[in-house]
Motif scaffolding. Sequence first.
Motif, PDB file in Angstrom:
ATOM      1  N   CYS A  32       0.813  -1.196  -0.001  1.00  0.00           N
ATOM      2  CA  CYS A  32       0.039  -0.022   0.039  1.00  0.00           C
ATOM      3  C   CYS A  32       0.878   1.398  -0.056  1.00  0.00           C
ATOM      4  O   CYS A  32       0.646   2.129  -0.742  1.00  0.00           O
ATOM      5  CB  CYS A  32      -1.068  -0.126   1.154  1.00  0.00           C
ATOM      6  N   VAL A  37      -0.413   4.691  -0.924  1.00  0.00           N
ATOM      7  CA  VAL A  37      -1.847   4.363  -0.477  1.00  0.00           C
ATOM      8  C   VAL A  37      -1.948   4.559   1.163  1.00  0.00           C
ATOM      9  O   VAL A  37      -0.818   3.826   1.717  1.00  0.00           O
ATOM     10  CB  VAL A  37      -2.702   3.281  -0.672  1.00  0.00           C
ATOM     11  N   ALA A  38      -2.515   5.431   2.012  1.00  0.00           N
ATOM     12  CA  ALA A  38      -2.337   5.149   3.566  1.00  0.00           C
ATOM     13  C   ALA A  38      -2.758   3.970   4.095  1.00  0.00           C
ATOM     14  O   ALA A  38      -3.689   3.243   3.518  1.00  0.00           O
ATOM     15  CB  ALA A  38      -3.425   6.352   4.063  1.00  0.00           C
ATOM     16  N   ASP A  40      -3.379   1.385   8.050  1.00  0.00           N
ATOM     17  CA  ASP A  40      -3.881   1.498   9.353  1.00  0.00           C
ATOM     18  C   ASP A  40      -3.151   0.381  10.265  1.00  0.00           C
ATOM     19  O   ASP A  40      -3.925  -0.608   9.923  1.00  0.00           O
ATOM     20  CB  ASP A  40      -5.183   1.733   9.650  1.00  0.00           C
ATOM     21  N   GLY A 151     -10.916   0.967   4.501  1.00  0.00           N
ATOM     22  CA  GLY A 151      -9.455   0.936   4.539  1.00  0.00           C
ATOM     23  C   GLY A 151      -8.722  -0.505   4.881  1.00  0.00           C
ATOM     24  O   GLY A 151      -7.579  -0.897   4.958  1.00  0.00           O
ATOM     25  N   ASP A 255      -9.842  -1.535  -4.686  1.00  0.00           N
ATOM     26  CA  ASP A 255      -8.871  -0.670  -5.316  1.00  0.00           C
ATOM     27  C   ASP A 255      -7.994  -1.347  -5.556  1.00  0.00           C
ATOM     28  O   ASP A 255      -7.067  -1.722  -4.436  1.00  0.00           O
ATOM     29  CB  ASP A 255      -8.757   0.616  -4.924  1.00  0.00           C
ATOM     30  N   GLY A 308     -11.196   1.426  -0.269  1.00  0.00           N
ATOM     31  CA  GLY A 308     -11.322   2.722   0.107  1.00  0.00           C
ATOM     32  C   GLY A 308      -9.931   3.137   0.147  1.00  0.00           C
ATOM     33  O   GLY A 308      -9.341   3.384   1.263  1.00  0.00           O
ATOM     34  N   ALA A 309      -9.130   3.348  -1.052  1.00  0.00           N
ATOM     35  CA  ALA A 309      -7.896   3.786  -1.052  1.00  0.00           C
ATOM     36  C   ALA A 309      -7.830   5.300  -0.696  1.00  0.00           C
ATOM     37  O   ALA A 309      -8.399   6.190  -1.132  1.00  0.00           O
ATOM     38  CB  ALA A 309      -7.101   3.624  -2.340  1.00  0.00           C
ATOM     39  N   ARG A 310      -6.935   5.759   0.199  1.00  0.00           N
ATOM     40  CA  ARG A 310      -6.690   6.970   0.581  1.00  0.00           C
ATOM     41  C   ARG A 310      -5.304   7.552   0.312  1.00  0.00           C
ATOM     42  O   ARG A 310      -4.091   6.965   0.700  1.00  0.00           O
ATOM     43  CB  ARG A 310      -6.789   7.160   2.369  1.00  0.00           C
ATOM     44  N   ARG A 311      -5.301   8.138  -1.006  1.00  0.00           N
ATOM     45  CA  ARG A 311      -3.900   8.511  -1.761  1.00  0.00           C
ATOM     46  C   ARG A 311      -3.252   9.588  -0.806  1.00  0.00           C
ATOM     47  O   ARG A 311      -3.586  10.400  -0.083  1.00  0.00           O
ATOM     48  CB  ARG A 311      -4.285   9.012  -2.932  1.00  0.00           C
ATOM     49  N   LEU A 312      -1.587   9.168  -0.918  1.00  0.00           N
ATOM     50  CA  LEU A 312      -0.789   9.631  -0.389  1.00  0.00           C
ATOM     51  C   LEU A 312       0.183  10.590  -1.473  1.00  0.00           C
ATOM     52  O   LEU A 312       0.269  10.006  -2.490  1.00  0.00           O
ATOM     53  CB  LEU A 312       0.219   9.008   0.597  1.00  0.00           C
ATOM     54  N   GLU A 316       4.402  12.464   2.014  1.00  0.00           N
ATOM     55  CA  GLU A 316       3.514  11.735   2.759  1.00  0.00           C
ATOM     56  C   GLU A 316       4.062  10.290   2.992  1.00  0.00           C
ATOM     57  O   GLU A 316       4.175   9.639   3.857  1.00  0.00           O
ATOM     58  CB  GLU A 316       2.287  11.819   2.764  1.00  0.00           C
TER      59      GLU A 316
END
Length: 502
Positions: A32, A37-38, A40, A151, A255, A308-312, A316
Amino acid sequence: MTRSWSNGYVADIAYIEGFYVQQSPARMALACLCGNVAIDLPEPDDSACYLELGCGCGMGALLIAASNPAWQVVAVDYNPAHIAIGAGLARAARIDNIRFIEADLAQLAGSAAAATIPTADFVSMHGLWSWVGADVRAGIIRLLAAKTRPGGMVHVSYNALPAWQGGIGLQRLIYEAGIRSPGRSDLQAQAGLALAREIKQAEGRYLTESSLARDLVDATAGMSHEYLSHEYMAADWAPAFHADVAAAMAQAKLDWVASANPLENFPELMLTAEQRTVMDRYKDPIMRELIKDMCLPRQLRHDVFVRGARRLSNSERDAAIAQLTVVPVVSPDELQTKIRVPAGMAEMGDPLKTMMATAMRGPAKIGDLLALHDGRSNPAELVSVLVGSHQCQIAMRQDGARADTADRLNRVLGSRVHSIAEARTTGGLASSQLGTGLTAPPLVQFIAARLLGGEREDNVESWIEALSADVVPEKHDTVRSVVCAAIEQRVPILRQLRIVPD
């Protein structure tokens, strides 16, 4: 092959026990980050859920559960023999945070059994996608949509096209000849392979001119019968294009991110300059992967998806990677700074060599390694080279305190080794520090179990005797040499990872 309930899937012989490091949460997380991609990652005492679909005998799921006692692990398989083997090992090791479920994935989603499965932070499927029919794949997508948390990360490995194109005819030949032969599916696979070798000997064009088919016929001579039966005797066996797998996963809002094999995410290592020029005409990642697959002999893909990809941004991403800690899984004298990759032999520059050598001394944060070169190197490249060359793994927990569950499972696994000639594939040892397994052959499992039992390595003569019961006397010196080399090279790694006591 039993067909009354298996619907053409191989169920009359258990699959090989296997541990595949690409299934580990840390590998999914690294993919990721390499894909901007962020992530957790759970803290040491956090709860989390790991779900494996098509778990086979459950070795990977067991290693995850034993390494992460605060987590819930759920392992699902269609074959009751697989479930019985995995559950038996869990009972023997007294691991109570894993649950094995026998279920048909075509029907599991929406069932009462599915309702008991927690929402998963990590999901893995190794090989399953290539060996099941369309109804099962549709059921998998429904289950992923229902049970992957926003996530959450999903690992999918599968036989990939176009690299497998040359092997499709061979699989069909083995399958059709096999189902016309008596006996279990392993015997049927051997009958089909015998026919393939005979046709090759007779210079059948497909088996002599197709390099993949020709090489596969030769390579199968040394493979386990269990693996061959599952690879070639599944009625719905079908390799897939990455674009089609990505489209199917999108139905579950997943994704595609990157490969769980870190080096594959760097075109400079995978492709020639001319190939990169062609690929760089396109920004769309699916098209870029298709071009990459057209250039590489990538028969097995290990893809990572995120719900649910959170783009960096690049900065970052680099900051997140700098916080990762790596630990060596080879001894310092085994350090390799020249790595063979599809684009040729990659030789590390002096700054990277210095950072790699420092990493071999013990746990090291990527940011601290980068500081050795004024922080000018690429964090993603550094961690991918260290991890992708199988010389380091990411530490999920920096303190690495041993868990009783890991000790118990490792003792159980090692207690099953009675001969140095045993050849289980891709075995492992549970590691709280890694949060997953350490790849370990049976000999290293044996040594770890003895050390966990309170013995010391100066007991080597009794170990050699125990491992040589079925070895002819003239080979005992060879056994001694192999055991002593394993003690010298592997035991320091086991101690550094706190898999065994100091």
